[in-house]
Every structure is written in C-alpha cells, then in structure tokens.
Design a protein around this motif. Structure first.
Motif, PDB file in Angstrom:
ATOM      1  N   GLY A   1      37.265  44.547  26.053  1.00 55.37           N
ATOM      2  CA  GLY A   1      38.444  43.698  25.137  1.00 55.37           C
ATOM      3  C   GLY A   1      37.929  42.366  25.055  1.00 55.37           C
ATOM      4  N   GLU A   2      39.380  41.347  24.741  1.00 55.77           N
ATOM      5  CA  GLU A   2      39.041  39.886  24.481  1.00 55.77           C
ATOM      6  C   GLU A   2      38.882  38.955  25.963  1.00 55.77           C
ATOM      7  OE1 GLU A   2      42.052  38.078  22.026  1.00 55.77           O
ATOM      8  OE2 GLU A   2      42.402  40.712  21.055  1.00 55.77           O
ATOM      9  N   VAL A   3      37.910  38.058  25.604  1.00 58.05           N
ATOM     10  CA  VAL A   3      38.062  36.771  26.746  1.00 58.05           C
ATOM     11  C   VAL A   3      39.146  36.756  26.604  1.00 58.05           C
ATOM     12  CG1 VAL A   3      36.879  35.285  27.495  1.00 58.05           C
ATOM     13  CG2 VAL A   3      35.008  36.826  26.296  1.00 58.05           C
ATOM     14  N   VAL A   4      39.896  36.506  28.081  1.00 57.32           N
ATOM     15  CA  VAL A   4      41.201  35.831  27.913  1.00 57.32           C
ATOM     16  C   VAL A   4      41.188  35.167  29.466  1.00 57.32           C
ATOM     17  CG1 VAL A   4      42.408  37.912  27.336  1.00 57.32           C
ATOM     18  CG2 VAL A   4      42.091  38.110  29.927  1.00 57.32           C
ATOM     19  N   ILE A   5      42.110  34.191  29.232  1.00 64.25           N
ATOM     20  CA  ILE A   5      42.266  33.268  30.227  1.00 64.25           C
ATOM     21  C   ILE A   5      43.303  33.383  30.739  1.00 64.25           C
ATOM     22  CG2 ILE A   5      41.788  30.757  30.756  1.00 64.25           C
ATOM     23  CD1 ILE A   5      39.464  30.127  28.458  1.00 64.25           C
ATOM     24  N   VAL A  33      43.071  29.609  37.894  1.00 60.49           N
ATOM     25  CA  VAL A  33      43.186  29.690  36.452  1.00 60.49           C
ATOM     26  C   VAL A  33      41.550  31.053  36.604  1.00 60.49           C
ATOM     27  CG1 VAL A  33      42.136  29.613  34.171  1.00 60.49           C
ATOM     28  CG2 VAL A  33      43.376  27.615  35.649  1.00 60.49           C
ATOM     29  N   LEU A  34      42.157  32.409  35.802  1.00 61.25           N
ATOM     30  CA  LEU A  34      41.372  33.659  35.321  1.00 61.25           C
ATOM     31  C   LEU A  34      40.830  33.418  34.027  1.00 61.25           C
ATOM     32  CD1 LEU A  34      40.276  36.002  36.105  1.00 61.25           C
ATOM     33  CD2 LEU A  34      41.811  37.324  35.076  1.00 61.25           C
ATOM     34  N   THR A  35      39.101  33.441  33.309  1.00 65.61           N
ATOM     35  CA  THR A  35      38.794  33.649  32.628  1.00 65.61           C
ATOM     36  C   THR A  35      38.509  34.425  33.104  1.00 65.61           C
ATOM     37  OG1 THR A  35      38.077  31.452  32.104  1.00 65.61           O
ATOM     38  CG2 THR A  35      36.964  33.243  30.559  1.00 65.61           C
ATOM     39  N   ALA A  36      38.549  36.173  32.298  1.00 65.53           N
ATOM     40  CA  ALA A  36      38.001  37.454  32.217  1.00 65.53           C
ATOM     41  C   ALA A  36      37.671  38.375  31.271  1.00 65.53           C
ATOM     42  CB  ALA A  36      39.041  38.462  33.464  1.00 65.53           C
ATOM     43  N   VAL A  37      36.585  39.383  30.961  1.00 65.12           N
ATOM     44  CA  VAL A  37      36.115  40.148  30.379  1.00 65.12           C
ATOM     45  C   VAL A  37      35.647  41.374  30.298  1.00 65.12           C
ATOM     46  CG1 VAL A  37      33.889  39.569  29.734  1.00 65.12           C
ATOM     47  CG2 VAL A  37      35.652  40.436  27.624  1.00 65.12           C
ATOM     48  N   TYR A  38      36.699  42.882  29.401  1.00 64.42           N
ATOM     49  CA  TYR A  38      36.130  43.753  30.347  1.00 64.42           C
ATOM     50  C   TYR A  38      35.166  43.694  28.312  1.00 64.42           C
ATOM     51  CZ  TYR A  38      39.854  44.897  33.535  1.00 64.42           C
ATOM     52  OH  TYR A  38      40.556  44.972  34.761  1.00 64.42           O
TER      53      TYR A  38
END
Length: 152
Positions: free
Chosen positions: A119-123, A131-136
C-alpha cells in the motif's frame, strides 16, 4: 498453580530459508542465533504429524531485543505451497511489524532486497497518542510486513 507464560518466537515456513533469513538480516537488522537448525527423526514426525519430516533453518534475533523473542525461519524438505498468497485481510496470521526511525528508508531497503510495497506510505495524526507513519509490504516470499513509526 501459577504457570508463567513467555512469548518465544514467530515461525515463517519458507521456500528458501537462507535467502529469506538474509532478507530479514539485511532489511530489518535481525541477527542470526546459532546453531542453524537441521532437524529430523521420529520425534519430529510425532511432533509435526508428518512422515519423514525434515526441517532446516535458523532463528533470528529481532532488533531491540537481547534475549527476547525470535523470528524462526524454517524450510521443510517437503512443503505444501498451495498457491494461496497472503492477503492483508485474510483470516489467520496477518503480518509482522517493525518500528523504524525512517519508514521510507527501510521501505527503500526492502524494495532493493526483493520485497514489494503493498500500500501507500501513510501519515495519520491520532492526537494525544501520536502520529503514525506506516506502510504494508511483502518480503520476497510474499509474507506481509508492516514498517511503522510512532511519534508522540
């Protein structure tokens, strides 16, 4: 009776344990815990309920732990790969997650070592909790991995 329970490891059954272990060493800084495993015998047949079971592999120390849980990467000599690929919303084991100072840098390294972005890198700002920054993403064998960073 007080029965102490401690989390020990997560197992990934691999098509090629050496290559997959090297991926987790290169990308997520896991460290090998020797000796390598080369398991077989009647005891293993009884444990796995398989005939002539043979397992090769290794445990990897997870980053941030001295003697904590490990990632166990095993390859069975006779493995049933049914063609079903992991999906983020499929019932059962979903993914493993790693915290990183820079999600983008680890994602780049994952891609360079044969992984795939899912998926996309999301913030996402969750207010008081941070604040969460995450990517699958997927490792080279399709297992799902989350790369995340929480900032408070």
């Amino acid at each position: 009776m007080n029965n102490k329970i401690t989390y020990v490891h997560t197992n990934i059954v691999s098509k090629n344990w050496k290559e997959l272990a090297q991926f987790y060493i290169n990308v997520f800084k896991c460290e090998p815990v020797y000796p390598e495993r080369d398991l077989s015998g009647k005891w293993l047949d009884r444990l796995t309920n398989l005939k002539n079971a043979e397992i090769k592999g290794i445990h990897l120390r997870l980053p941030g732990y001295e003697n904590g849980p490990t990632l166990e990467i095993f390859e069975y000599t006779s493995t049933n790969f049914s063609g079903i690929t992991p999906e983020i919303n499929r019932h059962g084991f979903g993914h493993i997650a790693f915290h990183a100072d820079s999600v983008e840098d680890v994602l780049k390294k994952l891609l360079q070592h044969g992984g795939q972005q899912l998926g996309e890198v999301v913030i996402k700002d969750f207010g008081e909790i941070g604040v969460l920054t995450a990517v699958y993403a997927k490792d080279p064998e399709g297992n799902l991995v989350e790369i995340q960073n929480w900032q408070k």
